[in-house]
Design a protein around this motif. Sequence first.
Motif, PDB file in Angstrom:
ATOM      1  N   TYR A   1      -6.942   9.998  16.017  1.00 16.72           N
ATOM      2  CA  TYR A   1      -5.840  10.058  15.045  1.00 16.72           C
ATOM      3  C   TYR A   1      -4.937   8.828  15.107  1.00 16.72           C
ATOM      4  O   TYR A   1      -4.117   8.612  14.214  1.00 16.72           O
ATOM      5  CB  TYR A   1      -4.994  11.309  15.308  1.00 16.72           C
ATOM      6  CG  TYR A   1      -5.792  12.590  15.310  1.00 16.72           C
ATOM      7  CD1 TYR A   1      -6.230  13.172  14.126  1.00 16.72           C
ATOM      8  CD2 TYR A   1      -6.125  13.225  16.501  1.00 16.72           C
ATOM      9  CE1 TYR A   1      -6.979  14.336  14.121  1.00 16.72           C
ATOM     10  CE2 TYR A   1      -6.876  14.404  16.510  1.00 16.72           C
ATOM     11  CZ  TYR A   1      -7.293  14.946  15.329  1.00 16.72           C
ATOM     12  OH  TYR A   1      -8.032  16.104  15.330  1.00 16.72           O
ATOM     13  N   ILE A   2      -5.066   8.039  16.166  1.00 18.66           N
ATOM     14  CA  ILE A   2      -4.165   6.911  16.362  1.00 18.66           C
ATOM     15  C   ILE A   2      -4.434   5.822  15.325  1.00 18.66           C
ATOM     16  O   ILE A   2      -5.583   5.495  15.026  1.00 18.66           O
ATOM     17  CB  ILE A   2      -4.323   6.343  17.796  1.00 18.66           C
ATOM     18  CG1 ILE A   2      -3.827   7.378  18.817  1.00 18.66           C
ATOM     19  CG2 ILE A   2      -3.556   5.035  17.948  1.00 18.66           C
ATOM     20  CD1 ILE A   2      -4.086   6.979  20.262  1.00 18.66           C
ATOM     21  N   ILE A   3      -3.355   5.261  14.778  1.00 17.40           N
ATOM     22  CA  ILE A   3      -3.445   4.171  13.807  1.00 17.40           C
ATOM     23  C   ILE A   3      -2.993   2.892  14.508  1.00 17.40           C
ATOM     24  O   ILE A   3      -1.785   2.672  14.694  1.00 17.40           O
ATOM     25  CB  ILE A   3      -2.556   4.445  12.570  1.00 17.40           C
ATOM     26  CG1 ILE A   3      -2.904   5.809  11.961  1.00 17.40           C
ATOM     27  CG2 ILE A   3      -2.713   3.325  11.542  1.00 17.40           C
ATOM     28  CD1 ILE A   3      -1.968   6.229  10.851  1.00 17.40           C
ATOM     29  N   PRO A   4      -3.929   2.042  14.931  1.00 10.53           N
ATOM     30  CA  PRO A   4      -3.566   0.880  15.751  1.00 10.53           C
ATOM     31  C   PRO A   4      -2.546  -0.044  15.109  1.00 10.53           C
ATOM     32  O   PRO A   4      -1.637  -0.529  15.781  1.00 10.53           O
ATOM     33  CB  PRO A   4      -4.916   0.169  15.955  1.00 10.53           C
ATOM     34  CG  PRO A   4      -5.934   1.244  15.823  1.00 10.53           C
ATOM     35  CD  PRO A   4      -5.386   2.165  14.761  1.00 10.53           C
ATOM     36  N   ASP A   5      -2.685  -0.335  13.803  1.00 14.28           N
ATOM     37  CA  ASP A   5      -1.763  -1.275  13.187  1.00 14.28           C
ATOM     38  C   ASP A   5      -0.348  -0.720  13.089  1.00 14.28           C
ATOM     39  O   ASP A   5       0.622  -1.477  13.042  1.00 14.28           O
ATOM     40  CB  ASP A   5      -2.259  -1.749  11.822  1.00 14.28           C
ATOM     41  CG  ASP A   5      -2.697  -0.619  10.915  1.00 14.28           C
ATOM     42  OD1 ASP A   5      -3.007   0.466  11.418  1.00 14.28           O
ATOM     43  OD2 ASP A   5      -2.735  -0.824   9.695  1.00 14.28           O
ATOM     44  N   PHE A   6      -0.197   0.615  13.078  1.00 11.97           N
ATOM     45  CA  PHE A   6       1.139   1.208  13.118  1.00 11.97           C
ATOM     46  C   PHE A   6       1.800   0.898  14.461  1.00 11.97           C
ATOM     47  O   PHE A   6       2.968   0.510  14.522  1.00 11.97           O
ATOM     48  CB  PHE A   6       1.051   2.724  12.917  1.00 11.97           C
ATOM     49  CG  PHE A   6       2.382   3.428  12.935  1.00 11.97           C
ATOM     50  CD1 PHE A   6       3.082   3.642  11.763  1.00 11.97           C
ATOM     51  CD2 PHE A   6       2.930   3.878  14.122  1.00 11.97           C
ATOM     52  CE1 PHE A   6       4.308   4.283  11.769  1.00 11.97           C
ATOM     53  CE2 PHE A   6       4.163   4.527  14.147  1.00 11.97           C
ATOM     54  CZ  PHE A   6       4.844   4.727  12.968  1.00 11.97           C
TER      55      PHE A   6
ATOM     56  N   PHE B   1      -7.458  -3.277  22.526  1.00 12.26           N
ATOM     57  CA  PHE B   1      -6.803  -3.098  21.225  1.00 12.26           C
ATOM     58  C   PHE B   1      -7.669  -3.688  20.110  1.00 12.26           C
ATOM     59  O   PHE B   1      -7.757  -3.118  19.013  1.00 12.26           O
ATOM     60  CB  PHE B   1      -5.430  -3.755  21.232  1.00 12.26           C
ATOM     61  CG  PHE B   1      -4.642  -3.517  19.975  1.00 12.26           C
ATOM     62  CD1 PHE B   1      -4.243  -2.243  19.607  1.00 12.26           C
ATOM     63  CD2 PHE B   1      -4.299  -4.582  19.149  1.00 12.26           C
ATOM     64  CE1 PHE B   1      -3.518  -2.030  18.439  1.00 12.26           C
ATOM     65  CE2 PHE B   1      -3.575  -4.376  17.983  1.00 12.26           C
ATOM     66  CZ  PHE B   1      -3.189  -3.086  17.631  1.00 12.26           C
ATOM     67  N   PHE B   2      -8.306  -4.826  20.387  1.00  9.95           N
ATOM     68  CA  PHE B   2      -9.236  -5.437  19.426  1.00  9.95           C
ATOM     69  C   PHE B   2     -10.355  -4.449  19.089  1.00  9.95           C
ATOM     70  O   PHE B   2     -10.734  -4.290  17.924  1.00  9.95           O
ATOM     71  CB  PHE B   2      -9.803  -6.725  20.020  1.00  9.95           C
ATOM     72  CG  PHE B   2     -10.624  -7.549  19.073  1.00  9.95           C
ATOM     73  CD1 PHE B   2     -10.017  -8.444  18.204  1.00  9.95           C
ATOM     74  CD2 PHE B   2     -12.008  -7.450  19.058  1.00  9.95           C
ATOM     75  CE1 PHE B   2     -10.770  -9.224  17.327  1.00  9.95           C
ATOM     76  CE2 PHE B   2     -12.774  -8.215  18.199  1.00  9.95           C
ATOM     77  CZ  PHE B   2     -12.153  -9.103  17.323  1.00  9.95           C
ATOM     78  N   GLN B   3     -10.859  -3.755  20.108  1.00 12.59           N
ATOM     79  CA  GLN B   3     -11.898  -2.755  19.884  1.00 12.59           C
ATOM     80  C   GLN B   3     -11.383  -1.597  19.039  1.00 12.59           C
ATOM     81  O   GLN B   3     -12.100  -1.073  18.182  1.00 12.59           O
ATOM     82  CB  GLN B   3     -12.416  -2.229  21.226  1.00 12.59           C
ATOM     83  CG  GLN B   3     -13.095  -3.267  22.093  1.00 12.59           C
ATOM     84  CD  GLN B   3     -14.506  -3.583  21.625  1.00 12.59           C
ATOM     85  OE1 GLN B   3     -14.729  -3.877  20.456  1.00 12.59           O
ATOM     86  NE2 GLN B   3     -15.454  -3.530  22.545  1.00 12.59           N
TER      87      GLN B   3
ATOM     88  N   SER C   1       2.479   7.940  18.118  1.00 14.95           N
ATOM     89  CA  SER C   1       3.216   6.977  17.293  1.00 14.95           C
ATOM     90  C   SER C   1       4.430   6.399  18.009  1.00 14.95           C
ATOM     91  O   SER C   1       4.927   5.334  17.634  1.00 14.95           O
ATOM     92  CB  SER C   1       3.656   7.637  15.981  1.00 14.95           C
ATOM     93  OG  SER C   1       4.508   8.739  16.240  1.00 14.95           O
ATOM     94  N   LEU C   2       4.926   7.094  19.028  1.00 16.61           N
ATOM     95  CA  LEU C   2       6.087   6.614  19.773  1.00 16.61           C
ATOM     96  C   LEU C   2       5.735   6.219  21.202  1.00 16.61           C
ATOM     97  O   LEU C   2       6.621   6.059  22.037  1.00 16.61           O
ATOM     98  CB  LEU C   2       7.185   7.690  19.779  1.00 16.61           C
ATOM     99  CG  LEU C   2       7.884   7.914  18.433  1.00 16.61           C
ATOM    100  CD1 LEU C   2       8.816   9.107  18.497  1.00 16.61           C
ATOM    101  CD2 LEU C   2       8.651   6.664  18.005  1.00 16.61           C
TER     102      LEU C   2
END
Length: 322
Positions: free
Chosen positions: A211-216, A270-272, A142-143
């Motif tokens: 676990y990564i949330i791309p829009d975050f 990132f689109f993927q 997240s960071l």
Amino acid sequence: MRICVFALDGAFDTGLTAILDTLCTANELAMLRGADVAPFDVTVVGTKSRIKTAQGMTMAVEPARDVEHSTQLPDWVVVPALNAKLPDVLVPALARRDVEDAKSYLRTWHERGIGIAAACIGTFVVADSGLLDGEEATTTWSLAPLFRERYPTVKLSDSRMVVESNGRVTAGAAMGHLDLALWFVRQASPELASHVARFLLIDNRSSQAQYIIPDFLAHADPLVERFERWAREHMSQGFSLESAAQALHVHVRTLQRRMEQVLGKSPLAFFQDLRIQRARQLVSNGCDLDTVATEVGYADASTLRNLLRRKLGRTVKELRSD
């Protein structure tokens, strides 16, 4: 193996105790299995004699200056996370006097051949000391944009859970403390690590990717955030870098450069990621796979099925059971 856990005021309680409890459990299981001595000699140290955790609990610790002058140096010093989950809290925390003192100790200990390890936001403390310059590392996902901005010479691989690089070991977000502790157990005995993992119900997680949330992450930069909105609006139509740049009124190279600087990946990558996130959500909601494939811009369901398995390590059936 002698390990010093370097705890600072405001330590993330779960991270600190996850390391201590995992290593303690490893010692207990090793003794039950007939070991003559416990494999880990663990000490909690700090810049002073007592610390106060983020949840307000106080803890007596061994002063770091005593370790520095000891004739029996630890093999490793481990830095758990500070409870500073947002940039506007973390950045001032890294400039605190006790954190500056901690960074000085870390540099001295590293010069004396002691291994340095950290998990989650603890990786920022180590990076701030300069000890990760030119090395591979991971951090809390997240960071990751902030980490890239502050430490451009560090080779960040934020999708990985644990990264070892020349006497430094870093681990990912929050529960990455467990993975880091298990890494130490694995150095002593892979078999013991397997027993500890089963005993504590720790899953095998080599990656943070699922676990990564791309829009975050997109909110870390205005241009990246605008690209994220464009991508979601055009997901079913497929990807075109030129169309994206034109819609955002920037040059193609500008968009590519900004994405690499902030997220460490190309606009297409990132689109993927956004496609995978949306597909996972729809599959979990029970949508037909052909419908999902069409919505996220894939020609057929089999391509999407294989991609989900490769990226998430899970089958469609497993995703539906979430």
